[in-house]
Design an enzyme around this catalytic site. Structure first.
Site, PDB file in Angstrom:
ATOM      1  CB  SER A 191      -0.873   0.058   1.250  1.00 25.31           C
ATOM      2  OG  SER A 191      -1.705  -1.048   1.310  1.00 25.31           O
ATOM      3  CD  GLN A 192      -1.666   6.442  -1.228  1.00 22.23           C
ATOM      4  OE1 GLN A 192      -2.635   5.729  -1.493  1.00 22.23           O
ATOM      5  NE2 GLN A 192      -1.683   7.714  -1.462  1.00 22.23           N
TER       6      GLN A 192
END
Ligand code: SAH
Length: 228
Positions: A76-77
């Site tokens: 994920s970011q």
């Protein structure tokens, strides 16, 4: 002698460069967008994300976006990691379960904040790589298991908090059962390949309360063939 000096200087320059990028990530992508928990911000200033992503992605490690980590999976970011971590209200006495070890980055962030981390990864190549990397970085309060996270980790339950980083269509019942009274779980729930809802699930007086937090896009929660 000159060569040694050169090697030292280039090593120092590299480390410094990544550290600078990491600090910038925390101030610009996290603090500015509303992540307030000081301990979470500090933890994310520390964890060397560039050493947990594949070498080919190292230069991108501190960018504001998800990254491929091999085997068709993504990390994920940073903002999403921070938001989910903040949502469980981490404290140093907690025992936390993560489903979807992936690169081991989320587990490392948790390891900076809580007492014990248990994390399960269904893809053996990813689980084993994360285990080795976390070990090399000295995260000895993380336990990695290769297996289907649907069943949770009964022998270490109950957990103060659970973070699920792959999206099932429904919340797995074993995870609800393994959440401590007063515990918090963050989990993206929704159909495969579509936008999912990030839910906060709280257990209060034995009852389950769900709160919708935001819309997210995670890789699907898969099941091992034996459990189909
Ligand atoms: N938290 C990770 C991001 C992982 S992406 C990180 O910080 O890098 C989601 C991961 O969940 C993938 O690696 C995927 O293989 C794994 N996954 C999917 N279904 C799973 C299941 N049933 N049990 C355990 N892991 C699962």
């Amino acid at each position: 002698m000159y060569i040694l000096w050169f090697l030292c200087m280039s090593f120092w320059f590299q480390t410094d460069r990544f550290e600078e990028a990491r600090h910038r990530m925390v101030s610009e992508q996290l603090a500015k967008r509303g992540i307030k928990d000081k301990a979470v911000l500090e933890a994310m200033k520390k964890v060397p994300r560039h050493l947990l992503v594949p070498e080919s992605q190292r230069e991108n490690a501190y960018l504001d976006r998800p990254l491929p980590i091999g085997q068709g999976q993504t990390i994920s970011q940073p903002y999403i990691v921070a938001m989910m971590t903040e949502e469980i209200k981490p404290t140093s006495d907690m025992k936390v379960l993560e489903i979807g070890t992936g690169s081991g980055y989320q587990a490392a962030v948790l390891a900076e904040l809580v007492d014990q981390v248990f994390t399960i990864e269904i893809v053996p190549e990813l689980g084993n790589k994360a285990k080795a990397d976390l070990n090399e970085l000295g995260y000895d309060n993380v336990n990695v298991k290769v297996g289907d996270g649907y069943e949770g980790w009964p022998s270490n339950a109950p957990f103060d908090a659970i973070i699920v980083t792959a999206a099932p269509e429904e919340i797995p019942q074993p995870l609800i059962d393994q959440l401590k009274e007063g515990g918090r779980m963050v989990i993206p729930v929704g159909p495969v390949g579509k936008t999912q809802e990030l839910l906060l699930v709280e257990k209060k007086d034995g009852e389950i309360h769900r709160t919708k937090k935001s819309l997210v896009r995670f890789v699907p929660f898969t099941r091992s063939p034996a459990d189909d």
